[in-house]
Design a protein around this motif. Structure first.
Motif, short mmCIF file in Angstrom:
data_model
loop_
_atom_site.label_atom_id
_atom_site.label_comp_id
_atom_site.label_asym_id
_atom_site.label_seq_id
_atom_site.Cartn_x
_atom_site.Cartn_y
_atom_site.Cartn_z
N ASP A 12 3.96 -0.11 17.23
CA ASP A 12 2.64 0.50 17.28
C ASP A 12 2.71 1.88 16.62
O ASP A 12 3.49 2.75 17.05
N LEU A 13 1.90 2.08 15.56
CA LEU A 13 1.90 3.35 14.81
C LEU A 13 0.57 4.07 14.92
O LEU A 13 0.25 4.92 14.09
N GLY A 14 -0.21 3.75 15.94
CA GLY A 14 -1.52 4.37 16.08
C GLY A 14 -1.45 5.87 16.30
O GLY A 14 -0.39 6.42 16.66
N PRO A 15 -2.56 6.59 16.07
CA PRO A 15 -2.56 8.05 16.25
C PRO A 15 -2.13 8.49 17.64
O PRO A 15 -1.55 9.56 17.81
N SER A 16 -2.39 7.66 18.65
CA SER A 16 -2.01 8.05 20.02
C SER A 16 -0.50 8.10 20.21
O SER A 16 -0.01 8.76 21.13
N THR A 17 0.26 7.41 19.35
CA THR A 17 1.72 7.44 19.48
C THR A 17 2.31 8.76 19.02
O THR A 17 3.51 9.01 19.21
N ALA A 53 15.83 -10.28 10.42
CA ALA A 53 14.82 -9.53 11.16
C ALA A 53 13.69 -9.14 10.22
O ALA A 53 13.87 -9.00 9.01
N GLY A 54 12.51 -8.97 10.80
CA GLY A 54 11.35 -8.48 10.08
C GLY A 54 10.68 -7.38 10.88
O GLY A 54 10.84 -7.31 12.10
N VAL A 55 9.93 -6.51 10.21
CA VAL A 55 9.29 -5.38 10.87
C VAL A 55 7.80 -5.39 10.54
O VAL A 55 7.41 -5.50 9.37
N LEU A 56 6.99 -5.26 11.59
CA LEU A 56 5.54 -5.34 11.47
C LEU A 56 4.94 -4.07 12.08
O LEU A 56 5.32 -3.66 13.17
N GLY A 57 4.03 -3.45 11.37
CA GLY A 57 3.36 -2.24 11.85
C GLY A 57 2.02 -2.56 12.47
O GLY A 57 1.23 -3.33 11.92
N LEU A 58 1.72 -1.95 13.60
CA LEU A 58 0.47 -2.17 14.32
C LEU A 58 -0.35 -0.88 14.29
O LEU A 58 0.19 0.21 14.44
N ALA A 74 -6.98 -6.82 10.59
CA ALA A 74 -6.95 -5.58 9.82
C ALA A 74 -6.04 -4.56 10.49
O ALA A 74 -5.77 -4.62 11.70
N HIS A 75 -5.56 -3.62 9.67
CA HIS A 75 -4.68 -2.54 10.12
C HIS A 75 -3.38 -3.08 10.73
O HIS A 75 -2.85 -2.52 11.69
N ILE A 76 -2.90 -4.16 10.17
CA ILE A 76 -1.58 -4.72 10.52
C ILE A 76 -0.81 -4.86 9.21
O ILE A 76 -1.27 -5.55 8.29
#
Length: 734
Positions: A12-17, A53-58, A74-76
């Protein structure tokens, strides 16, 4: 062969992080990435192509995934497709996994799980893989809970393990609960928890995951048998009564070796860093920094007077093997090489038995192995079980000779029975041969035997009854086996074997992982679990303090004074001899500037007293210490050389010897031995080789030897020489 793995990490890369919570100095994202980097770098360290392995951004600023045509996804962003992770990928991911800017309404965690499922399905298809999805989020963004039943069914159908780790999620078992939780976060947290329960996944708080990073993980290795064949007692080919059981032998314990360092150089040429490869274990591995492994090249030469330089290069195939016997090389041709080989055939033969109580544990060699009956062979299982039960009831061990493969050297092993509920086996450990044993005789500890043969039970080197009792009490007070308490309050061991880890091995892995991700930052401190057993518990030491005081008193232990050092360090300064008149001669001399020695030449007629006075003045004043000492020594060198040069015969030899002794003592006290060694080497050359100080001065060097004024041998002092070097230096002609 290791199993195939396919793991997708959703971050999870949202602004709240980008916020910090609960007093942590790191942002929620950086704190979450501690777990992600640990898992990814552990995968990289294996070097296995089947560990993918794979990496996915949320909640990313952009959108890039295989389902991005649908607005629900969207935004993934897929930062890395499933595949083998290498060092260049780690460096790129470090730049990609940053907090997103702006407020976005998309980036659903459930949708990210769907994308991860599709990535695994496309890569693994119906092949046999260990499939896993790891989601790390603070669930502060919007989340749609529709269609969870279909997601659960797909996870179970494809045997995908789901792991959800949340930032500050509540976990009753771990004992963590976030107070004043945001309602949206609480609702989303409940949805993910129910999802994990439905698909039999793992749901936990990131607090526990990060806290457990320091605990080394046990590496599960697929067992590979090192022997398959018959365990025999007697010769089955000649006797019907011989015992013969089909068994399999597997390693029980293995030494975990620390990773070894390799030598690399910068790769030359036009090939870029991403294309450069290094060679490791026979395989080409891409290098992240454009490095290539250092390869060794060996050439063979033989003496040839006609060749340039007297040596000729030859190929290795043209040489013959020789075995060193003393200082001679013994040649054995290839045709006679079978003489050096001990021909053996695979076998596992019992050659004897030994009573359990008579076996000495110090005879154990090498690592242990486990022996079980041949799989799916009921007859072998029954026969081996009977053999194990017999050894157990008779309290005996079996001794066997084993040859795992053809032409392997035979080994002697000890077979010990092991019986557990629904499991029986034999443990074996290698035994030494007679040539491996070394017997040493030591004097007895409970008595002293004099030269005349008399035995003494009371002696200063023997412990008294009082000392033995004090030592016994101290050992009892430092007992670790019952010091700690378990969950129920019962006494338990303070240092259990399964919680004791090798600090060197795991600390090295920790530093390598950190430097792989952050090459320019300092390594973190070692994990507490690696250092907590490096010192005894403070409570136990405090408890045993009265016992150690009694032990010190009974043993008459006294503190050894520190070794006196030279004047230069201020602790070992010699006190000047006190005159009978109690007058401070140094102070009186200091009052008269005409009598001060500083800056004046040493008078050859009064060389020794003035030299000592110059040294004392320099030590007391402390200004320009090295310069003053060096100048005084140089003047003393000149005085000694002049006395030798102008000596009529041996008239001045005694005075020269005394000057050398004083110079040697003062230099040794200041621990600057070069002031004496350099001069003594120069003196030897001028006396014995060049004869610059006059002919026939060898007698003076004889006096130097007799008075033991050679090079200084002093342990721990810079510039000192060994005893062998000092002895050779005093010899004439060396």
């Amino acid at each position: 062969m290791a199993s195939k793995e396919a793991t997708v990490y959703i971050v999870d890369l949202g602004p709240s992080t980008g916020e910090t919570s609960h007093g942590r100095s790191k942002t929620n994202l950086d704190w979450s990435l501690e777990y992600i980097w640990d898992r990814i770098t552990a995968t990289v360290a294996t070097g296995r192509k089947t560990a993918m392995a794979g990496v996915l951004g949320l909640r990313t600023s952009g959108t890039k995934n295989i389902l991005d045509s649908d607005d629900d996804y969207a935004h993934i962003t897929v930062f890395r497709e499933i595949g083998q992770v290498l060092m260049p990928d780690v460096r790129r991911l470090r730049d990609d996994l940053v907090v997103s800017k702006g407020n976005m309404e998309g980036g659903d965690a459930i949708s990210a799980i769907v994308v991860a499922i599709q990535m695994i399905v496309n890569e693994c298809k119906k092949l046999k893989y260990e499939r896993k999805i790891v989601l790390v989020t603070d669930v502060r963004g919007p989340m749609q809970a529709d269609g969870l039943g279909d997601i659960v069914a797909k996870l179970k159908e494809d045997s995908i393990q789901l792991v959800v780790l949340g930032v500050d999620f509540d976990d009753a078992e771990y004992g963590f609960k976030e107070e004043s939780k945001d309602p949206t976060k609480a609702e989303n947290e409940a949805v993910l928890k129910q999802l994990c329960e439905d698909c039999e996944g793992t749901f936990g708080t990131l607090v526990q995951a990060v806290d457990e990073l320091g605990t080394p993980r046990v590496k599960s290795v697929k067992p590979v048998p090192n022997y398959r064949g018959l365990l025999t007692l007697g010769d089955p080919t000649q006797y019907d009564t011989a015992l013969s059981i089909d068994v399999e032998r597997y390693p029980k314990t293995m030494i975990a070796a620390a990773p070894s360092a390799s030598k690399f150089v910068v790769r030359q040429g036009d090939m870029g860093a991403s294309q450069a490869t290094i060679v490791k274990d026979g395989e080409g591995v891409p290098s992240a920094d454009g490095l290539t492994a250092v390869k060794n090249a060996m050439t063979y030469q033989i003496e040839d007077p006609e060749a340039p330089g007297g040596k000729q290069d030859v190929d290795r195939d043209e040489l013959s093997k020789g075995y060193e016997y003393g200082r001679t090389a013994v040649h054995i041709s290839e045709s006679d090489r079978n003489v050096t080989m001990y021909e053996t055939t695979p076998g596992f033969d019992i050659i004897g038995f030994v009573d359990k109580n008579q076996y000495e544990r110090y005879l154990d060699c090498n690592r242990g192995s486990i022996i079980i009956a041949q799989r799916s062979n009921d007859k072998a299982c029954m026969a081996l079980s009977s053999f194990i039960q017999s050894l157990y009831e008779l309290e005996s061990y079996a001794v066997a000779r084993i040859v795992p493969k053809e032409n392997r050297e035979p080994r002697i092993v000890l077979l010990a029975p092991n019986i557990e509920p629904e499991f029986e086996c034999l443990y074996d450990i290698e035994l030494p041969f007679t040539e491996d044993m070394r017997s040493y005789k030591f004097p007895p500890l409970d008595k002293v035997i004099t030269v005349s043969g008399k035995e003494l039970s009371v002696h200063r080197n023997l412990p008294s009854d009082e000392l033995l009792d004090a030592m016994s009490d101290y050992v009892d007070n430092m007992d670790l086996s019952t010091f700690s308490k378990d969950d129920k309050g019962h006494d338990t061991e303070c240092m259990p074997m399964d919680e004791t880890y090798s600090p060197m091995l795991h600390r090295l892995h920790q530093v390598i992982k950190h430097r792989a991700v952050f090459p320019d930052s300092e390594p973190p401190p070692p994990y507490e679990i690696l250092t907590r057993f490096s010192h005894p518990p403070a409570e136990l030491v405090e408890k045993a303090q009265p016992a150690i005081e009694c032990l010190k008193e009974a043993a008459n232990v006294k503190k050894v004074p520190p070794k006196a050092r030279g004047k230069r360090y201020g602790s070992g300064k010699k006190d000047a001899p006190k005159p009978l008149s109690d007058l401070d001669v140094g102070a009186l001399l200091a009052q008269d500037p005409k009598l001060k020695r500083s800056g004046q030449k040493i008078d050859p007629r009064n060389a020794i007293p003035e030299f000592r006075q110059r040294i004392a003045d320099a030590a007391s004043e402390g200004t320009d210490f090295d310069e003053t000492i060096g100048d005084a020594c140089k003047q003393m060198h000149k005085v000694i050389l002049d006395k030798i040069r102008h000596s009529v015969g041996s008239a001045n030899y005694e005075e020269v010897v005394e000057c050398l002794r004083v110079l040697r003592e003062e230099v040794n006290e200041f621990e600057d031995l070069s002031l004496y060694h350099d001069f003594l080497r120069e003196l030897k050359v001028k006396l014995l080789e060049t004869e610059e100080l006059g002919e026939g001065r060898q007698e003076l060097w004889y006096k130097v030897r007799v008075n033991r004024l050679g090079l200084i041998v002093s342990e721990g002092v810079p510039g000192s020489v060994s005893e062998e070097e000092a002895r050779k230096f005093l010899l004439v002609g060396r």
